[in-house]
Scaffold this active site. Structure first.
Site, short mmCIF file in Angstrom:
data_model
loop_
_atom_site.label_atom_id
_atom_site.label_comp_id
_atom_site.label_asym_id
_atom_site.label_seq_id
_atom_site.Cartn_x
_atom_site.Cartn_y
_atom_site.Cartn_z
N THR A 44 34.62 43.20 46.16
CA THR A 44 35.68 42.48 45.43
C THR A 44 36.52 41.62 46.37
OG1 THR A 44 35.92 44.66 44.40
CG2 THR A 44 37.34 42.90 43.55
N HIS B 150 38.73 45.88 37.89
CA HIS B 150 37.55 46.74 37.95
C HIS B 150 37.15 47.18 36.54
CE1 HIS B 150 37.62 46.67 42.19
NE2 HIS B 150 38.61 47.52 42.37
N ARG C 122 26.72 45.70 43.41
CA ARG C 122 26.21 46.17 44.71
C ARG C 122 25.34 47.39 44.48
NH1 ARG C 122 30.17 48.27 49.70
NH2 ARG C 122 28.59 48.06 51.35
N SER D 8 30.78 54.02 49.79
CA SER D 8 32.03 53.30 50.02
C SER D 8 33.18 53.89 49.20
CB SER D 8 31.82 51.81 49.69
OG SER D 8 32.92 51.07 50.11
N PHE E 194 40.24 50.26 54.99
CA PHE E 194 39.74 49.60 53.78
C PHE E 194 38.47 48.82 54.12
CE2 PHE E 194 39.33 46.44 50.52
CZ PHE E 194 39.82 47.04 49.37
N MET E 195 38.53 48.07 55.22
CA MET E 195 37.36 47.36 55.72
C MET E 195 36.59 48.34 56.58
SD MET E 195 37.60 44.38 54.49
CE MET E 195 38.87 43.65 53.48
P1 A3P Z 1 31.97 49.51 53.01
O1 A3P Z 1 32.85 50.65 52.64
O2 A3P Z 1 30.52 49.79 52.73
O3 A3P Z 1 32.18 49.01 54.39
P2 A3P Z 1 35.93 46.16 47.55
O4 A3P Z 1 36.61 44.98 48.14
O5 A3P Z 1 35.24 45.91 46.25
O6 A3P Z 1 36.80 47.37 47.55
O7 A3P Z 1 34.70 46.49 48.51
C1 A3P Z 1 34.90 47.04 49.77
C2 A3P Z 1 33.59 47.02 50.52
O8 A3P Z 1 33.28 45.66 50.89
C3 A3P Z 1 33.66 47.82 51.80
O9 A3P Z 1 32.33 48.28 52.04
C4 A3P Z 1 34.08 46.72 52.79
O10 A3P Z 1 33.88 47.04 54.14
C5 A3P Z 1 33.17 45.60 52.31
N1 A3P Z 1 33.61 44.28 52.76
C6 A3P Z 1 34.83 43.74 52.65
N2 A3P Z 1 34.88 42.53 53.24
C7 A3P Z 1 33.65 42.30 53.73
C8 A3P Z 1 33.07 41.22 54.47
N3 A3P Z 1 33.78 40.16 54.81
N4 A3P Z 1 31.77 41.34 54.84
C9 A3P Z 1 31.04 42.42 54.49
N5 A3P Z 1 31.54 43.46 53.79
C10 A3P Z 1 32.83 43.42 53.42
#
Ligand code: A3P
Length: 351
Positions: free
Chosen positions: A76, A166, A187, A195, A312-313
């Site tokens: 997202t 969501h 995904r 995740s 988060f990342m």
């Molecule tokens: P992981 O937990 O597998 O690393 P959302 O934004 O829907 O909550 O999704 C979060 C997921 O997207 C996390 O996955 C996060 O690390 C990944 N994510 C966020 N930014 C990203 C980017 N620039 N490149 C790759 N994955 C990314």
């Protein structure tokens, strides 16, 4: 929508059955009393959603609205920043200045902030975290628990509204694709589950103390928020040919981000040249993105919302589930995916 056109919310709310309730209570210390199932597909939402369901279902839309919709943890945030930058003619300064969470009101965020569970959470975290700032936390909680439909209605008509959600398509206004644009991201559910597990450890208010294996069983039993996962994705997949819907996979962003950027630009009716694409790819690259304060939610850390050993990342890659699944879980996942994909041509790209 005029007031006399208000649609009744068409779905029923049901309590979890006792066995499900017990499983949730055992595994999610802060959430036990708040889950409800919604509609024929039985989407898991929380009790505060009940009062807001009809407002969301009837929210007046504008032709300029842009939604980024996903099952949680499907990319997202990554997609939000991509979409926002293209829509805003690559205004990197403004993107850095205004946190993503402010640029995109999160339609269903309030439902994660349940008053009773909050009190339990505060007691628990206070007892274990010397640095927990109760005052700051309460202030933030009081903002996050508010429904955002009134805030969205107050956005001046001259401004484009970017909205994160969501919620599955069936819980959004039924005419959404006649009016607004939706970018939906899906995904591989195995990566989503891993995740989500880490996410529920990160945001301790979601309160997962279980092992990943236990979490996986909960996810499979459609007992995590916004499950059933496949119904969520399939609803959007069915609408993918609508010109106001852009359906993307996280795996496509991972594998060929320039191609996705071109598709998003086309979808939004924007021009973008090769140099701009390459700059945008660099901006969105995980190594930069995870350190980008405007998008990485690190500002929630000093409020006591984030666990110290999670971010988060997190890993930012496709296929990482393989490090978390044993043989039994792998086979279980294959069967589960096969069964759920029988009636559809939806397939998750395998990297
Ligand atoms: P992981 O937990 O597998 O690393 P959302 O934004 O829907 O909550 O999704 C979060 C997921 O997207 C996390 O996955 C996060 O690390 C990944 N994510 C966020 N930014 C990203 C980017 N620039 N490149 C790759 N994955 C990314």
């Amino acid at each position: 929508m005029a007031e006399n056109n208000v649609l009744p919310f068409p779905y029923e709310f049901k309590q979890l059955n006792p066995e499900e309730q017990e499983l949730v209570e055992k595994n999610f210390p802060y959430l036990p009393s708040s889950y409800v199932r919604v509609g024929p597909k039985g989407y898991i939402l929380t009790k505060p959603y009940i009062n807001e369901a009809a407002n969301i279902y009837n929210m007046p839309l504008r032709s300029t609205d842009v939604f980024v919709a996903t099952y949680q943890r499907s990319g997202t945030t990554w997609t939000q920043e991509l979409v926002w930058l293209i829509a805003n003619d690559l205004n990197y300064e403004k993107a850095a200045e205004i946190p993503l969470a402010q640029r995109y009101p999160f339609l269903d965020l309030f439902m994660f902030y349940v008053q009773d569970e909050n009190e339990k959470y505060v007691k628990n975290v206070e007892a274990t975290e010397p640095n927990f700032d109760k005052e700051k936390f309460s202030q933030l909680f009081n903002v996050l628990k508010m429904p955002v439909t009134p805030q969205l209605a107050a956005v001046p008509l001259t401004e484009t509204r970017f909205i994160k959600t969501h919620l599955p398509m069936s819980l959004l206004p039924p005419t959404i694709l006649d009016t607004a644009k939706v970018v939906y991201v899906a995904r591989d559910p195995r990566d989503v589950a891993v995740s989500c597990y880490h996410h529920s450890r990160l945001f301790r208010i979601l309160g997962s103390l279980v092992s990943f294996k236990d979490f996986w069983n909960i996810f499979l039993k459609d007992l995590y928020t916004l499950t059933p996962f496949f119904e969520h994705v399939k609803e959007a997949w069915q609408k993918r040919h609508n010109p106001n819907m852009l359906f993307l996979f996280y795996e496509e962003l991972s594998q060929d981000l320039p191609a996705v950027i071109r598709r998003v630009a086309d979808f939004l009716g924007k021009q973008i040249n090769e140099e701009q694409i390459s700059h945008l790819c660099e901006h969105l690259n995980f190594k930069n993105f995870k350190n980008n304060k405007s998008v990485n939610y690190e500002d929630r850390r000093d409020v006591g919302l984030l666990a110290s050993d999670e971010t988060f990342m997190r890993k930012g890659k496709a296929g990482g589930w393989r490090d978390h699944f044993d043989e039994v879980m792998t086979q279980q996942a294959e069967r589960w995916m096969e069964e759920n994909l029988l009636d559809t041509d939806l397939r998750f790209p395998q990297l």
